[in-house]
Motif scaffolding. Structure first.
Motif, PDB file in Angstrom:
ATOM      1  N   MET A   1     -53.791  37.738  51.197  1.00 43.10           N
ATOM      2  CA  MET A   1     -53.873  37.164  49.875  1.00 43.10           C
ATOM      3  C   MET A   1     -52.794  36.078  49.737  1.00 43.10           C
ATOM      4  N   LYS A   2     -53.157  34.964  49.131  1.00 45.86           N
ATOM      5  CA  LYS A   2     -52.195  33.885  48.911  1.00 45.86           C
ATOM      6  C   LYS A   2     -51.391  34.164  47.650  1.00 45.86           C
ATOM      7  N   ALA A   3     -50.119  33.745  47.679  1.00 45.19           N
ATOM      8  CA  ALA A   3     -49.229  33.965  46.529  1.00 45.19           C
ATOM      9  C   ALA A   3     -48.214  32.830  46.453  1.00 45.19           C
ATOM     10  N   VAL A   4     -47.666  32.641  45.268  1.00 45.31           N
ATOM     11  CA  VAL A   4     -46.588  31.678  45.056  1.00 45.31           C
ATOM     12  C   VAL A   4     -45.311  32.476  44.823  1.00 45.31           C
ATOM     13  N   LEU A   5     -44.281  32.218  45.621  1.00 47.46           N
ATOM     14  CA  LEU A   5     -42.989  32.869  45.411  1.00 47.46           C
ATOM     15  C   LEU A   5     -42.176  32.012  44.461  1.00 47.46           C
ATOM     16  N   LEU A  56     -45.539  31.394  55.855  1.00 44.99           N
ATOM     17  CA  LEU A  56     -45.149  30.350  54.904  1.00 44.99           C
ATOM     18  C   LEU A  56     -46.178  29.227  54.989  1.00 44.99           C
ATOM     19  N   LEU A  57     -46.994  29.092  53.950  1.00 41.15           N
ATOM     20  CA  LEU A  57     -48.045  28.074  53.945  1.00 41.15           C
ATOM     21  C   LEU A  57     -47.516  26.698  53.570  1.00 41.15           C
ATOM     22  N   SER A  58     -46.735  26.624  52.490  1.00 42.62           N
ATOM     23  CA  SER A  58     -46.196  25.330  52.072  1.00 42.62           C
ATOM     24  C   SER A  58     -44.923  25.521  51.265  1.00 42.62           C
ATOM     25  N   ILE A  59     -44.017  24.581  51.448  1.00 41.14           N
ATOM     26  CA  ILE A  59     -42.758  24.559  50.713  1.00 41.14           C
ATOM     27  C   ILE A  59     -42.960  23.685  49.480  1.00 41.14           C
ATOM     28  N   ILE A  60     -42.676  24.237  48.314  1.00 43.04           N
ATOM     29  CA  ILE A  60     -42.803  23.493  47.063  1.00 43.04           C
ATOM     30  C   ILE A  60     -41.471  22.840  46.697  1.00 43.04           C
ATOM     31  N   ALA A  61     -40.381  23.575  46.886  1.00 45.76           N
ATOM     32  CA  ALA A  61     -39.032  23.090  46.544  1.00 45.76           C
ATOM     33  C   ALA A  61     -38.249  22.837  47.826  1.00 45.76           C
ATOM     34  N   GLY A  62     -37.921  21.593  48.064  1.00 46.00           N
ATOM     35  CA  GLY A  62     -37.176  21.237  49.261  1.00 46.00           C
ATOM     36  C   GLY A  62     -35.686  21.501  49.114  1.00 46.00           C
ATOM     37  N   GLU A  63     -34.978  21.374  50.225  1.00 48.16           N
ATOM     38  CA  GLU A  63     -33.525  21.545  50.211  1.00 48.16           C
ATOM     39  C   GLU A  63     -32.905  20.542  49.242  1.00 48.16           C
ATOM     40  N   GLY A  64     -31.971  21.012  48.436  1.00 53.56           N
ATOM     41  CA  GLY A  64     -31.323  20.174  47.439  1.00 53.56           C
ATOM     42  C   GLY A  64     -31.979  20.231  46.069  1.00 53.56           C
ATOM     43  N   SER A  65     -33.133  20.910  45.979  1.00 54.31           N
ATOM     44  CA  SER A  65     -33.830  21.024  44.687  1.00 54.31           C
ATOM     45  C   SER A  65     -33.066  21.927  43.731  1.00 54.31           C
ATOM     46  N   GLU A  66     -32.899  21.459  42.502  1.00 54.72           N
ATOM     47  CA  GLU A  66     -32.299  22.282  41.449  1.00 54.72           C
ATOM     48  C   GLU A  66     -33.440  22.912  40.670  1.00 54.72           C
ATOM     49  N   LEU A  67     -33.428  24.250  40.586  1.00 53.57           N
ATOM     50  CA  LEU A  67     -34.543  24.989  40.010  1.00 53.57           C
ATOM     51  C   LEU A  67     -34.083  25.957  38.936  1.00 53.57           C
ATOM     52  N   GLU A  68     -34.921  26.170  37.949  1.00 51.18           N
ATOM     53  CA  GLU A  68     -34.679  27.215  36.956  1.00 51.18           C
ATOM     54  C   GLU A  68     -35.238  28.513  37.503  1.00 51.18           C
ATOM     55  N   VAL A  69     -34.681  29.644  37.068  1.00 47.04           N
ATOM     56  CA  VAL A  69     -35.206  30.946  37.458  1.00 47.04           C
ATOM     57  C   VAL A  69     -36.689  30.989  37.101  1.00 47.04           C
ATOM     58  N   GLY A  70     -37.511  31.449  38.028  1.00 49.14           N
ATOM     59  CA  GLY A  70     -38.955  31.533  37.809  1.00 49.14           C
ATOM     60  C   GLY A  70     -39.729  30.320  38.271  1.00 49.14           C
ATOM     61  N   ALA A  71     -39.030  29.266  38.716  1.00 49.09           N
ATOM     62  CA  ALA A  71     -39.716  28.067  39.207  1.00 49.09           C
ATOM     63  C   ALA A  71     -40.355  28.355  40.569  1.00 49.09           C
ATOM     64  N   PRO A  72     -41.520  27.781  40.863  1.00 48.85           N
ATOM     65  CA  PRO A  72     -42.162  27.993  42.157  1.00 48.85           C
ATOM     66  C   PRO A  72     -41.318  27.419  43.295  1.00 48.85           C
ATOM     67  N   VAL A  73     -41.235  28.179  44.382  1.00 55.59           N
ATOM     68  CA  VAL A  73     -40.439  27.766  45.539  1.00 55.59           C
ATOM     69  C   VAL A  73     -41.339  27.468  46.735  1.00 55.59           C
ATOM     70  N   CYS A  74     -42.326  28.349  46.979  1.00 56.05           N
ATOM     71  CA  CYS A  74     -43.220  28.156  48.130  1.00 56.05           C
ATOM     72  C   CYS A  74     -44.512  28.938  47.943  1.00 56.05           C
ATOM     73  N   ARG A  75     -45.492  28.602  48.797  1.00 63.43           N
ATOM     74  CA  ARG A  75     -46.762  29.346  48.842  1.00 63.43           C
ATOM     75  C   ARG A  75     -46.794  30.122  50.153  1.00 63.43           C
ATOM     76  N   ILE A  76     -47.256  31.379  50.073  1.00 66.30           N
ATOM     77  CA  ILE A  76     -47.331  32.205  51.257  1.00 66.30           C
ATOM     78  C   ILE A  76     -48.709  32.840  51.370  1.00 66.30           C
ATOM     79  N   GLU A  77     -49.019  33.306  52.565  1.00 70.47           N
ATOM     80  CA  GLU A  77     -50.187  34.154  52.821  1.00 70.47           C
ATOM     81  C   GLU A  77     -49.616  35.520  53.133  1.00 70.47           C
ATOM     82  N   GLN A  78     -49.916  36.513  52.312  1.00 69.11           N
ATOM     83  CA  GLN A  78     -49.389  37.854  52.524  1.00 69.11           C
ATOM     84  C   GLN A  78     -50.162  38.547  53.647  1.00 69.11           C
ATOM     85  N   GLY A  79     -49.411  39.408  54.364  1.00 68.22           N
ATOM     86  CA  GLY A  79     -50.053  40.209  55.407  1.00 68.22           C
ATOM     87  C   GLY A  79     -49.841  39.659  56.704  1.00 68.22           C
TER      88      GLY A  79
END
Length: 79
Positions: A1-5, A56-79
């Protein structure tokens, strides 16, 4: 299953953080508990572990990104 962390709340006062380093690249597989990335908050660097086995399917937030708690960081495929 795909998910956003999303950026987890790592301390009681944490409202935002800076993603400082990815330990995995797009396409890499990982096991539950492996370090995915590091986040700096108030001069403390914390490593964020994978919540499950997956890929790890895709990185949403690259190195140096300033993020608020709860902001999307990456997409994954579970399992």
């Amino acid at each position: 299953m795909k998910a956003v962390l999303k950026l987890p709340k790592l301390s009681m006062n944490m409202e935002e953080g800076t993603l400082t380093e990815w330990h995995k690249a797009e396409g890499d597989s990982f096991k539950e508990g492996e370090i995915l990335y590091a986040v700096e908050t108030e001069k403390v660097v914390s490593e964020v572990e994978a919540p499950c086995d997956g890929t790890l399917l895709s990185i949403i937030a690259g190195e140096g990104s300033e993020l608020e708690v709860g902001a999307p960081v990456c997409r994954i495929e579970q399992g």
